[in-house]
Structures are given as structure tokens and as C-alpha cells.
Design a protein around this motif. Sequence first.
Motif, mmCIF file in Angstrom:
data_model
loop_
_atom_site.group_PDB
_atom_site.id
_atom_site.type_symbol
_atom_site.label_atom_id
_atom_site.label_comp_id
_atom_site.label_asym_id
_atom_site.label_seq_id
_atom_site.Cartn_x
_atom_site.Cartn_y
_atom_site.Cartn_z
ATOM 1 N N ALA A 52 0.828 -1.209 0.000
ATOM 2 C CA ALA A 52 0.000 0.000 0.000
ATOM 3 C C ALA A 52 0.861 1.257 0.000
ATOM 4 C CB ALA A 52 -0.923 -0.017 1.218
ATOM 5 N N LYS A 53 1.985 1.204 0.692
ATOM 6 C CA LYS A 53 2.875 2.371 0.750
ATOM 7 C C LYS A 53 3.420 2.714 -0.623
ATOM 8 C CE LYS A 53 6.726 4.344 3.337
ATOM 9 N NZ LYS A 53 7.694 4.144 4.459
ATOM 10 N N SER A 54 3.836 1.705 -1.389
ATOM 11 C CA SER A 54 4.348 1.972 -2.741
ATOM 12 C C SER A 54 3.254 2.509 -3.644
ATOM 13 C CB SER A 54 4.960 0.701 -3.339
ATOM 14 O OG SER A 54 6.276 0.493 -2.869
ATOM 15 N N ILE A 55 2.033 2.011 -3.478
ATOM 16 C CA ILE A 55 0.909 2.499 -4.283
ATOM 17 C C ILE A 55 0.610 3.958 -3.941
ATOM 18 C CG2 ILE A 55 -1.577 2.257 -4.698
ATOM 19 C CD1 ILE A 55 -1.187 -0.787 -4.344
ATOM 20 N N LEU A 56 0.602 4.265 -2.653
ATOM 21 C CA LEU A 56 0.343 5.642 -2.224
ATOM 22 C C LEU A 56 1.447 6.607 -2.671
ATOM 23 C CD1 LEU A 56 -1.013 4.985 1.385
ATOM 24 C CD2 LEU A 56 -2.322 5.758 -0.614
ATOM 25 N N MET A 57 2.629 6.064 -2.945
ATOM 26 C CA MET A 57 3.740 6.894 -3.397
ATOM 27 C C MET A 57 3.785 7.026 -4.916
ATOM 28 S SD MET A 57 6.707 5.661 -0.699
ATOM 29 C CE MET A 57 7.901 6.965 -1.067
ATOM 30 N N GLY A 58 2.717 6.509 -5.587
ATOM 31 C CA GLY A 58 2.576 6.779 -7.010
ATOM 32 C C GLY A 58 2.662 5.599 -7.951
ATOM 33 N N HIS A 59 2.907 4.403 -7.462
ATOM 34 C CA HIS A 59 3.020 3.244 -8.342
ATOM 35 C C HIS A 59 1.672 2.589 -8.578
ATOM 36 C CE1 HIS A 59 7.394 3.105 -8.686
ATOM 37 N NE2 HIS A 59 7.444 3.448 -7.409
ATOM 38 N N THR A 60 1.507 2.044 -9.781
ATOM 39 C CA THR A 60 0.267 1.349 -10.113
ATOM 40 C C THR A 60 0.286 -0.049 -9.495
ATOM 41 O OG1 THR A 60 1.141 0.357 -12.147
ATOM 42 C CG2 THR A 60 0.164 2.568 -12.317
ATOM 43 N N ILE A 61 -0.906 -0.656 -9.433
ATOM 44 C CA ILE A 61 -0.990 -2.015 -8.899
ATOM 45 C C ILE A 61 -0.162 -2.967 -9.748
ATOM 46 C CG2 ILE A 61 -2.556 -3.961 -8.510
ATOM 47 C CD1 ILE A 61 -4.695 -1.957 -7.695
ATOM 48 N N GLN A 62 -0.192 -2.766 -11.078
ATOM 49 C CA GLN A 62 0.586 -3.633 -11.960
ATOM 50 C C GLN A 62 2.082 -3.519 -11.676
ATOM 51 O OE1 GLN A 62 -1.823 -1.599 -12.825
ATOM 52 N NE2 GLN A 62 -3.308 -2.686 -14.133
ATOM 53 N N GLU A 63 2.546 -2.319 -11.433
ATOM 54 C CA GLU A 63 3.967 -2.127 -11.116
ATOM 55 C C GLU A 63 4.327 -2.793 -9.793
ATOM 56 O OE1 GLU A 63 4.812 2.179 -13.306
ATOM 57 O OE2 GLU A 63 4.073 2.118 -11.224
ATOM 58 N N VAL A 64 3.437 -2.686 -8.821
ATOM 59 C CA VAL A 64 3.688 -3.312 -7.523
ATOM 60 C C VAL A 64 3.723 -4.838 -7.657
ATOM 61 C CG1 VAL A 64 2.716 -3.722 -5.219
ATOM 62 C CG2 VAL A 64 2.799 -1.401 -6.157
ATOM 63 N N VAL A 65 2.854 -5.373 -8.501
ATOM 64 C CA VAL A 65 2.861 -6.822 -8.732
ATOM 65 C C VAL A 65 4.200 -7.276 -9.313
ATOM 66 C CG1 VAL A 65 1.886 -8.677 -10.151
ATOM 67 C CG2 VAL A 65 0.365 -7.080 -8.979
ATOM 68 N N VAL A 66 4.702 -6.529 -10.285
ATOM 69 C CA VAL A 66 5.993 -6.871 -10.896
ATOM 70 C C VAL A 66 7.112 -6.804 -9.859
ATOM 71 C CG1 VAL A 66 7.737 -6.143 -12.582
ATOM 72 C CG2 VAL A 66 5.325 -6.175 -13.218
ATOM 73 N N MET A 67 7.110 -5.741 -9.044
ATOM 74 C CA MET A 67 8.140 -5.612 -8.007
ATOM 75 C C MET A 67 8.022 -6.719 -6.961
ATOM 76 S SD MET A 67 8.559 -1.483 -7.422
ATOM 77 C CE MET A 67 6.818 -1.014 -7.455
ATOM 78 N N THR A 68 6.782 -7.111 -6.660
ATOM 79 C CA THR A 68 6.570 -8.198 -5.711
ATOM 80 C C THR A 68 7.158 -9.500 -6.229
ATOM 81 O OG1 THR A 68 4.526 -7.180 -4.891
ATOM 82 C CG2 THR A 68 4.814 -9.548 -4.492
ATOM 83 N N LEU A 69 6.883 -9.804 -7.486
ATOM 84 C CA LEU A 69 7.415 -11.031 -8.088
ATOM 85 C C LEU A 69 8.939 -11.018 -8.118
ATOM 86 C CD1 LEU A 69 4.897 -11.505 -11.047
ATOM 87 C CD2 LEU A 69 5.010 -12.803 -8.903
ATOM 88 N N PHE A 70 9.510 -9.847 -8.382
ATOM 89 C CA PHE A 70 10.967 -9.744 -8.380
ATOM 90 C C PHE A 70 11.509 -9.965 -6.965
ATOM 91 C CE2 PHE A 70 14.957 -7.254 -8.177
ATOM 92 C CZ PHE A 70 15.675 -7.960 -9.140
ATOM 93 N N GLY A 71 10.821 -9.400 -5.969
ATOM 94 C CA GLY A 71 11.231 -9.587 -4.573
ATOM 95 C C GLY A 71 11.174 -11.047 -4.163
ATOM 96 N N ILE A 72 10.126 -11.751 -4.584
ATOM 97 C CA ILE A 72 10.003 -13.178 -4.287
ATOM 98 C C ILE A 72 11.142 -13.954 -4.947
ATOM 99 C CG2 ILE A 72 8.595 -15.246 -4.669
ATOM 100 C CD1 ILE A 72 6.117 -13.449 -4.394
ATOM 101 N N PHE A 73 11.434 -13.601 -6.202
ATOM 102 C CA PHE A 73 12.516 -14.264 -6.934
ATOM 103 C C PHE A 73 13.856 -14.093 -6.206
ATOM 104 C CE2 PHE A 73 15.944 -13.936 -10.118
ATOM 105 C CZ PHE A 73 15.912 -15.238 -10.618
ATOM 106 N N ILE A 74 14.135 -12.873 -5.769
ATOM 107 C CA ILE A 74 15.380 -12.620 -5.041
ATOM 108 C C ILE A 74 15.391 -13.391 -3.726
ATOM 109 C CG2 ILE A 74 16.748 -10.859 -3.857
ATOM 110 C CD1 ILE A 74 16.999 -10.818 -6.903
ATOM 111 N N TRP A 75 14.230 -13.487 -3.071
ATOM 112 C CA TRP A 75 14.173 -14.250 -1.833
ATOM 113 C C TRP A 75 14.592 -15.705 -2.056
ATOM 114 C CZ3 TRP A 75 14.621 -14.701 3.075
ATOM 115 C CH2 TRP A 75 14.335 -15.938 3.653
#
Length: 235
Positions: free
Chosen positions: A71-94
Motif C-alpha cells: 500500500a505504501k508503494s501504491i500511495l507513493m505513485g506506483h500502479t498495482i501492476q507495477e507493484v505486482v511486478v516488483m513483488t514477483l521480483f522480490g520473491i525471486f530474489i528471496w
Amino acid sequence: MVVQEFIVDLNKPLVFQVGHLEERYQEWVHQPIVSKEGPRFFGNDVLEFLTRTKWWAVPTIWLPVVCCLFAKSILMGHTIQEVVVMTLFGIFIWTLIEYTLHRFLFHIETKTYWTNTAHYLLHGCHHKHPMDSLRLVFPPTATAILCLPFWNLVAFFATPSTTPALFGGGLLGYVMYDCTHYYLHHGQPSKDPAKHLKRYHLNHHFRIQDKGFGITSTLWDTVFGTLPPSTTGKN
């Protein structure tokens, strides 16, 4: 004069005993005791309490944090689609962090009193008592402490607005890892991929303990050549 070798008394708190095994610790810790009843770690009741964690505490505590980060990234201007992509990248790095920690830190060889003691607390206890249901997931207090350096690491490479989503993705990956790990020990999957992962992970515990470091997948074992021989032969 013959010096008698130290013997661990399983009926007494273990943490401050295992270090005395010195060079024999590695052999001892990789001879699993299969019992749902875990040993006592400390004589102090508060310290003992902090070592025990119900599996459901992990998603209960950390999933709301993950949602707040997204929610913080969305409130700072990112779209839901962008957050989904960043989430998947974060999971991959994990998944890479999961593999790296398990292979190079959790399976480091120790032989002195304090390094044996630290290793037993970190991961050795899990290999000695693999079915201890209260010491399968990481204690929330320890996770909270480790979140700070990992947050700072992500913030160093990312922007202020992408850091929450990327970190949240990594944290979600951790939650998935801990819940998967618990299920592989205590669940009874009947279908793949869960059935394969359970067989793969128990192989790491009971047959070839220096191979098969992946928990949520075999990806990085494949990449870095640490697949168990039986798995390699099937490919």
C-alpha cells in the motif's frame, strides 16, 4: 590417563552442552532424532519460550506488514501492476537468499564451543530434531531484528517509492518459505509439486545432507549443481 569424551544428555537443556562436542559436533548433529517432542534448549523459561513458535504466527504477523508495504508503494505513485511486478521480483530474489543462507550459513562446518553453540541455535537443532514442530519456523523476534539490515540493503539499491514493494515481495517470499517448510515436514501432500518437494527436502535431512538446499523450489540447486545424485540421474 584416558580423557572421557563428552556425551550430550538429552534430558537436560541442550544449547550450552553441544559446544563441548567440538570436532564431533558435525557428526552428532547430522544424526537425526525423529520425534514430535522437541528438546529443551534453555534452563531459563523466558529464553525457552522465545525459541518456540507456532507455524501460523508467521503469516499472522507478517502478511499484514506485507500488505502495508504494498500500500505504501501504491500511495507513493506506483500502479498495482507495477507493484505486482516488483513483488514477483522480490520473491525471486528471496529464493536466491533462501538457497544462499541454507547452503553457506546454515551448513557451515564448526568445531569450537561457541561456533557449535551458535550453529545449533541457527540450524543444527533442526537437523538433529527435524520433526520438532515448534522450531520449524523462524521466531518473529529474530525475523524483526533481521528485517532492518535487509530493509537498508534494499533501500541502498532501490528508490524510496520502490523499496516498500520490493522489500514486501521479499518478505512475502519468506512467509511462503517458512509455511512451505513446515508443510513439507508435517503435511501429507498427495500430488506434485508438493509431493515432490516433500520427498526432495526429506532426502536432504535423512540421506544427502550436503545437497538439495532449496526449500520452495529446486531452481538454484539446478543452477549451482547441488541437486542430489538421485535427482540428477533423473534429469
